[in-house]
Scaffold this motif. Structure first.
Motif, PDB file in Angstrom:
ATOM      1  N   VAL A 166       0.812  -1.214   0.000  1.00 48.71           N
ATOM      2  CA  VAL A 166       0.000   0.000   0.000  1.00 48.71           C
ATOM      3  C   VAL A 166       0.852   1.273   0.000  1.00 48.71           C
ATOM      4  O   VAL A 166       0.518   2.245  -0.688  1.00 48.71           O
ATOM      5  N   VAL A 167       1.960   1.284   0.711  1.00 49.43           N
ATOM      6  CA  VAL A 167       2.816   2.472   0.748  1.00 49.43           C
ATOM      7  C   VAL A 167       3.519   2.675  -0.599  1.00 49.43           C
ATOM      8  O   VAL A 167       3.618   3.802  -1.090  1.00 49.43           O
ATOM      9  N   LEU A 168       3.975   1.589  -1.198  1.00 51.13           N
ATOM     10  CA  LEU A 168       4.606   1.692  -2.518  1.00 51.13           C
ATOM     11  C   LEU A 168       3.608   2.195  -3.558  1.00 51.13           C
ATOM     12  O   LEU A 168       3.946   3.022  -4.411  1.00 51.13           O
ATOM     13  N   ALA A 169       2.388   1.693  -3.491  1.00 49.41           N
ATOM     14  CA  ALA A 169       1.364   2.120  -4.445  1.00 49.41           C
ATOM     15  C   ALA A 169       1.040   3.602  -4.279  1.00 49.41           C
ATOM     16  O   ALA A 169       0.868   4.317  -5.274  1.00 49.41           O
ATOM     17  N   ALA A 170       0.989   4.068  -3.050  1.00 51.03           N
ATOM     18  CA  ALA A 170       0.725   5.489  -2.810  1.00 51.03           C
ATOM     19  C   ALA A 170       1.833   6.345  -3.414  1.00 51.03           C
ATOM     20  O   ALA A 170       1.565   7.407  -3.993  1.00 51.03           O
ATOM     21  N   ASN A 171       3.064   5.885  -3.312  1.00 51.41           N
ATOM     22  CA  ASN A 171       4.186   6.605  -3.910  1.00 51.41           C
ATOM     23  C   ASN A 171       4.036   6.654  -5.427  1.00 51.41           C
ATOM     24  O   ASN A 171       4.224   7.703  -6.045  1.00 51.41           O
ATOM     25  N   GLN A 172       3.684   5.524  -6.029  1.00 49.08           N
ATOM     26  CA  GLN A 172       3.450   5.488  -7.476  1.00 49.08           C
ATOM     27  C   GLN A 172       2.320   6.429  -7.856  1.00 49.08           C
ATOM     28  O   GLN A 172       2.378   7.115  -8.883  1.00 49.08           O
ATOM     29  N   GLY A 173       1.271   6.452  -7.062  1.00 48.40           N
ATOM     30  CA  GLY A 173       0.139   7.330  -7.323  1.00 48.40           C
ATOM     31  C   GLY A 173       0.540   8.788  -7.314  1.00 48.40           C
ATOM     32  O   GLY A 173       0.080   9.579  -8.144  1.00 48.40           O
ATOM     33  N   LEU A 174       1.420   9.141  -6.392  1.00 47.08           N
ATOM     34  CA  LEU A 174       1.900  10.514  -6.324  1.00 47.08           C
ATOM     35  C   LEU A 174       2.626  10.892  -7.617  1.00 47.08           C
ATOM     36  O   LEU A 174       2.399  11.969  -8.173  1.00 47.08           O
ATOM     37  N   TYR A 175       3.464  10.007  -8.120  1.00 41.48           N
ATOM     38  CA  TYR A 175       4.168  10.271  -9.381  1.00 41.48           C
ATOM     39  C   TYR A 175       3.179  10.410 -10.533  1.00 41.48           C
ATOM     40  O   TYR A 175       3.350  11.277 -11.402  1.00 41.48           O
ATOM     41  N   ASN A 176       2.148   9.592 -10.566  1.00 40.26           N
ATOM     42  CA  ASN A 176       1.127   9.729 -11.601  1.00 40.26           C
ATOM     43  C   ASN A 176       0.409  11.069 -11.470  1.00 40.26           C
ATOM     44  O   ASN A 176       0.044  11.689 -12.469  1.00 40.26           O
ATOM     45  N   GLY A 177       0.231  11.525 -10.250  1.00 41.99           N
ATOM     46  CA  GLY A 177      -0.354  12.844 -10.030  1.00 41.99           C
ATOM     47  C   GLY A 177       0.520  13.959 -10.569  1.00 41.99           C
ATOM     48  O   GLY A 177       0.022  14.946 -11.126  1.00 41.99           O
ATOM     49  N   PHE A 178       1.830  13.814 -10.423  1.00 34.21           N
ATOM     50  CA  PHE A 178       2.741  14.821 -10.983  1.00 34.21           C
ATOM     51  C   PHE A 178       2.625  14.871 -12.509  1.00 34.21           C
ATOM     52  O   PHE A 178       2.652  15.950 -13.110  1.00 34.21           O
ATOM     53  N   LEU A 179       2.495  13.703 -13.133  1.00 25.42           N
ATOM     54  CA  LEU A 179       2.312  13.679 -14.588  1.00 25.42           C
ATOM     55  C   LEU A 179       1.006  14.368 -14.971  1.00 25.42           C
ATOM     56  O   LEU A 179       0.974  15.175 -15.911  1.00 25.42           O
ATOM     57  N   ALA A 180      -0.060  14.068 -14.252  1.00 23.45           N
ATOM     58  CA  ALA A 180      -1.345  14.711 -14.528  1.00 23.45           C
ATOM     59  C   ALA A 180      -1.252  16.223 -14.334  1.00 23.45           C
ATOM     60  O   ALA A 180      -1.747  16.998 -15.160  1.00 23.45           O
ATOM     61  N   ALA A 181      -0.598  16.647 -13.260  1.00 22.16           N
ATOM     62  CA  ALA A 181      -0.460  18.082 -12.994  1.00 22.16           C
ATOM     63  C   ALA A 181       0.310  18.779 -14.113  1.00 22.16           C
ATOM     64  O   ALA A 181      -0.062  19.877 -14.543  1.00 22.16           O
ATOM     65  N   GLY A 182       1.375  18.138 -14.589  1.00 22.07           N
ATOM     66  CA  GLY A 182       2.137  18.729 -15.683  1.00 22.07           C
ATOM     67  C   GLY A 182       1.321  18.837 -16.957  1.00 22.07           C
ATOM     68  O   GLY A 182       1.400  19.841 -17.678  1.00 22.07           O
ATOM     69  N   LEU A 183       0.514  17.833 -17.228  1.00 22.27           N
ATOM     70  CA  LEU A 183      -0.334  17.878 -18.424  1.00 22.27           C
ATOM     71  C   LEU A 183      -1.420  18.940 -18.293  1.00 22.27           C
ATOM     72  O   LEU A 183      -1.715  19.658 -19.262  1.00 22.27           O
ATOM     73  N   ILE A 184      -1.998  19.064 -17.123  1.00 17.77           N
ATOM     74  CA  ILE A 184      -2.995  20.117 -16.898  1.00 17.77           C
ATOM     75  C   ILE A 184      -2.337  21.488 -17.027  1.00 17.77           C
ATOM     76  O   ILE A 184      -2.893  22.402 -17.655  1.00 17.77           O
ATOM     77  N   TRP A 185      -1.146  21.630 -16.466  1.00 16.47           N
ATOM     78  CA  TRP A 185      -0.393  22.876 -16.602  1.00 16.47           C
ATOM     79  C   TRP A 185      -0.188  23.200 -18.076  1.00 16.47           C
ATOM     80  O   TRP A 185      -0.342  24.343 -18.506  1.00 16.47           O
ATOM     81  N   SER A 186       0.152  22.184 -18.873  1.00 10.06           N
ATOM     82  CA  SER A 186       0.409  22.419 -20.295  1.00 10.06           C
ATOM     83  C   SER A 186      -0.835  22.924 -21.026  1.00 10.06           C
ATOM     84  O   SER A 186      -0.724  23.599 -22.052  1.00 10.06           O
ATOM     85  N   LEU A 187      -2.008  22.593 -20.509  1.00  7.91           N
ATOM     86  CA  LEU A 187      -3.253  23.042 -21.144  1.00  7.91           C
ATOM     87  C   LEU A 187      -3.606  24.485 -20.807  1.00  7.91           C
ATOM     88  O   LEU A 187      -4.343  25.132 -21.553  1.00  7.91           O
ATOM     89  N   ILE A 188      -3.088  24.990 -19.709  1.00 10.14           N
ATOM     90  CA  ILE A 188      -3.422  26.355 -19.291  1.00 10.14           C
ATOM     91  C   ILE A 188      -2.218  27.302 -19.361  1.00 10.14           C
ATOM     92  O   ILE A 188      -2.372  28.488 -19.123  1.00 10.14           O
ATOM     93  N   ALA A 189      -1.060  26.766 -19.720  1.00 12.18           N
ATOM     94  CA  ALA A 189       0.168  27.565 -19.777  1.00 12.18           C
ATOM     95  C   ALA A 189       0.112  28.574 -20.918  1.00 12.18           C
ATOM     96  O   ALA A 189      -0.603  28.364 -21.907  1.00 12.18           O
ATOM     97  N   PRO A 190       0.893  29.639 -20.805  1.00 13.65           N
ATOM     98  CA  PRO A 190       0.999  30.584 -21.916  1.00 13.65           C
ATOM     99  C   PRO A 190       1.499  29.860 -23.173  1.00 13.65           C
ATOM    100  O   PRO A 190       2.217  28.861 -23.090  1.00 13.65           O
ATOM    101  N   LYS A 191       1.099  30.387 -24.315  1.00 13.03           N
ATOM    102  CA  LYS A 191       1.395  29.754 -25.591  1.00 13.03           C
ATOM    103  C   LYS A 191       2.871  29.416 -25.772  1.00 13.03           C
ATOM    104  O   LYS A 191       3.215  28.363 -26.301  1.00 13.03           O
TER     105      LYS A 191
END
Length: 123
Positions: free
Chosen positions: A47-72
């Motif tokens: 469970v702890v390892l999976a939570a760590n993996q989930g956090l990394y997946n969240g960073f990927l999602a955050a970066g992709l969301i950032w890319s959608l709202i970032a300046p051109k």
């Protein structure tokens, strides 16, 4: 940036938000067990390892969301970087953990990356 490219980037981000939720919060539940084909004992031990993996997946999602709202001037590079990260992670996961990761993670990233390149506005 074309609407199709933006929608595909958003889809990849949504996939990674879903993975974050399952890995960080639902790993040790019947849904988490079914989603990742886990035994309850294995899920409890990891469970702890999976939570760590989930956090990394969240960073990927955050970066992709950032890319959608970032300046051109930043958006294209951010999309390419984060989609590239997702694609490589998907290839690695498919080669080392589970073949289906190729279709769940790498393929959507590759399609989004292709759409981003095809819709790139020329200066």
């Amino acid at each position: 940036m074309s609407l199709i490219a933006k929608l595909l980037v958003a889809l990849v981000a949504a996939i990674h938000v879903f993975i974050l939720v399952v890995e960080m919060f639902l790993w040790n539940t019947p849904f988490g067990h079914r989603s990742f084909n886990l035994t309850p004992d294995f899920a409890a031990q990891t469970v702890v390892l999976a939570a760590n993996q989930g956090l990394y997946n969240g960073f990927l999602a955050a970066g992709l969301i950032w890319s959608l709202i970032a300046p051109k001037h930043l958006a294209f590079a951010l999309k390419v970087f984060f989609l590239g990260c997702v694609f490589v992670a998907g290839l690695y996961g498919a080669a080392t953990a589970k073949t289906s990761i190729l279709f769940v993670q790498a393929l959507p990233a590759a399609l989004a990356l292709g759409a981003v390149f095809l819709s790139r506005e020329r200066a």
